[in-house]
Design a protein around this motif. Sequence first.
Motif, short mmCIF file in Angstrom:
data_model
loop_
_atom_site.label_atom_id
_atom_site.label_comp_id
_atom_site.label_asym_id
_atom_site.label_seq_id
_atom_site.Cartn_x
_atom_site.Cartn_y
_atom_site.Cartn_z
N LEU A 132 79.04 58.79 80.84
CA LEU A 132 78.87 58.47 79.43
C LEU A 132 79.64 59.20 78.39
O LEU A 132 80.50 58.96 77.66
N LEU A 133 78.00 59.92 77.98
CA LEU A 133 78.65 61.25 77.15
C LEU A 133 79.71 62.00 77.67
O LEU A 133 79.84 62.35 76.24
N ALA A 134 79.56 62.53 79.02
CA ALA A 134 80.63 63.58 78.73
C ALA A 134 82.13 63.33 78.56
O ALA A 134 82.79 64.14 78.15
N VAL A 135 82.14 61.46 78.93
CA VAL A 135 83.69 60.96 78.55
C VAL A 135 83.76 60.36 77.50
O VAL A 135 84.55 59.84 77.07
N GLN A 136 83.16 60.65 76.17
CA GLN A 136 83.27 60.17 75.26
C GLN A 136 83.79 60.57 73.62
O GLN A 136 84.46 59.90 73.38
N GLU A 137 84.86 61.58 74.00
CA GLU A 137 85.54 62.14 73.47
C GLU A 137 87.09 61.52 73.72
O GLU A 137 87.42 61.85 73.53
N TRP A 138 87.40 61.35 74.90
CA TRP A 138 88.45 60.34 76.01
C TRP A 138 88.08 59.00 75.17
O TRP A 138 88.94 58.02 74.52
N LEU A 139 86.82 59.01 74.71
CA LEU A 139 87.36 57.09 74.79
C LEU A 139 87.13 56.65 73.33
O LEU A 139 87.70 56.12 73.09
N ALA A 140 86.73 58.39 72.55
CA ALA A 140 86.85 58.17 71.00
C ALA A 140 88.64 57.79 71.32
O ALA A 140 89.15 57.94 69.75
N TYR A 156 67.62 47.41 79.03
CA TYR A 156 67.33 48.01 80.84
C TYR A 156 66.80 48.81 80.73
O TYR A 156 65.55 49.68 81.56
N PHE A 157 68.16 50.61 80.18
CA PHE A 157 67.79 51.42 80.07
C PHE A 157 67.89 51.82 78.55
O PHE A 157 67.21 52.91 78.45
N GLY A 158 69.40 52.36 78.60
CA GLY A 158 69.74 52.08 76.90
C GLY A 158 70.14 53.80 76.60
O GLY A 158 71.09 53.73 75.88
N ALA A 159 70.18 54.67 77.69
CA ALA A 159 71.00 55.98 77.35
C ALA A 159 72.07 55.53 77.67
O ALA A 159 72.63 55.03 78.46
N GLY A 160 73.20 55.79 76.69
CA GLY A 160 74.67 56.18 76.14
C GLY A 160 75.28 54.64 76.06
O GLY A 160 76.35 54.29 76.37
N LEU A 161 74.15 53.43 75.39
CA LEU A 161 74.26 52.77 75.30
C LEU A 161 74.83 52.65 74.04
O LEU A 161 76.20 51.72 74.03
N GLY A 162 75.46 53.33 72.98
CA GLY A 162 75.95 53.59 71.70
C GLY A 162 77.03 53.80 72.42
O GLY A 162 78.25 53.66 70.89
N ILE A 163 77.71 54.61 72.81
CA ILE A 163 79.26 54.97 73.46
C ILE A 163 79.47 54.60 74.09
O ILE A 163 80.33 53.53 73.73
N MET A 164 79.00 53.13 75.07
CA MET A 164 79.72 52.55 75.45
C MET A 164 79.45 51.07 74.81
O MET A 164 81.25 50.80 74.54
N VAL A 165 78.76 50.69 73.46
CA VAL A 165 79.92 49.71 73.10
C VAL A 165 80.67 50.68 71.66
O VAL A 165 81.43 49.70 70.89
N LEU A 166 80.57 51.88 71.61
CA LEU A 166 81.41 52.21 70.21
C LEU A 166 82.68 51.85 71.84
O LEU A 166 83.79 51.93 70.67
N PHE A 226 88.72 46.13 71.15
CA PHE A 226 88.51 44.53 70.87
C PHE A 226 88.94 44.84 69.34
O PHE A 226 89.75 43.34 68.53
N ILE A 227 88.39 45.66 68.21
CA ILE A 227 88.53 45.17 66.65
C ILE A 227 89.37 46.02 66.42
O ILE A 227 89.51 48.09 66.39
N ALA A 228 90.02 46.32 65.11
CA ALA A 228 91.08 47.68 64.64
C ALA A 228 90.01 47.64 63.14
O ALA A 228 90.09 46.56 62.12
N ASP A 229 89.95 48.96 63.40
CA ASP A 229 88.62 49.18 62.05
C ASP A 229 89.07 50.33 62.20
O ASP A 229 88.94 51.44 63.02
N THR A 230 88.79 51.40 60.91
CA THR A 230 88.16 52.71 61.01
C THR A 230 87.43 52.99 61.69
O THR A 230 86.10 52.37 62.26
N LEU A 231 86.63 54.45 62.37
CA LEU A 231 85.81 54.55 62.83
C LEU A 231 84.73 54.93 62.38
O LEU A 231 83.38 54.60 63.50
N GLN A 232 84.53 55.28 61.38
CA GLN A 232 83.24 54.92 60.87
C GLN A 232 82.81 53.68 60.14
O GLN A 232 81.62 53.56 60.98
N ARG A 233 83.76 53.01 60.76
CA ARG A 233 83.09 51.58 60.72
C ARG A 233 82.06 51.17 61.56
O ARG A 233 81.41 50.00 62.16
#
Length: 264
Positions: free
Chosen positions: A122-130, A165-175, A181-188
């Motif tokens: 998840l962390l490795a593909v974060q840039e692609w996800l962003a 349950y485990f949590g590592a990579g949670l923030g990447i997944m949620v972002l 689904f939500i239109a807004d700036t990346l900072q928000r």
Amino acid sequence: MTAVAVPELGPGGLALLAGGALLAGAVNAVAGGGSLISFPALLAVGYPALTANITNTVALTPGYLGGTIGYRLELQGQRRRTIVLSVISVAGALAGSALLLVSSPELFERIVPYLILLACALLAVQEWLAGMVQRRVGRVEHDAGWTRWAPLLAMQFLAAVYGAYFGAGLGIMVLAILGIFIADTLQRLNALKGVTSLVINVVGAVYFALFAEVVWIAVAVMAVASLAGGRVGVTMARRLDDRALRWLVVLFGVGVAIRLLVPS
């Protein structure tokens, strides 16, 4: 759960836990994946995997609080989103916490290297996800109807189960979920991600404090450090390119997973 044999923590062990939590709090605010630093630190001082995971969840919760406080300006005008996503996050976190505690320590130790590798992926593909998130910005209505909310809430529920349950990579997944689904700036969106991650970790921390064996001496050291790291991380997130940091964490996490997979 049975009582946990707590290893003696000397100055070196305390320093390792404090440093790991400080970095984890900062990384969670910048890129996500901070547990790939703090969880191995707990393993390194001698805690079993399940105990380390439970203690890590409790200890890193203040770091999410620090990040949320730092992003309070970006949270303005997001009250409805915050409430709805927080409610579904509570439900998912309760399910994930209960699932963790009914898992046997042996099962958790067997699957934890693969959970770490999943978090690294998840962390490795974060840039692609962003990039995917950025392409979605402006294409989805701010006040989407419930046909749009339903898949968002379903995905957030599953992310909350995983987060507790485990949590590592949670923030990447949620972002990534929020950006689809939500239109807004990346900072928000990052600020909203921080709130939901905080809710998930608070629920998990309270659940584990009530029903599991938490190593409180480790929590005491790591909580303060993660809170400071979360505040520092918000400043870094606003100013720095996090690519090098992300790949260092990925390489570190893969190394930890390989070490756990190789019989000692």
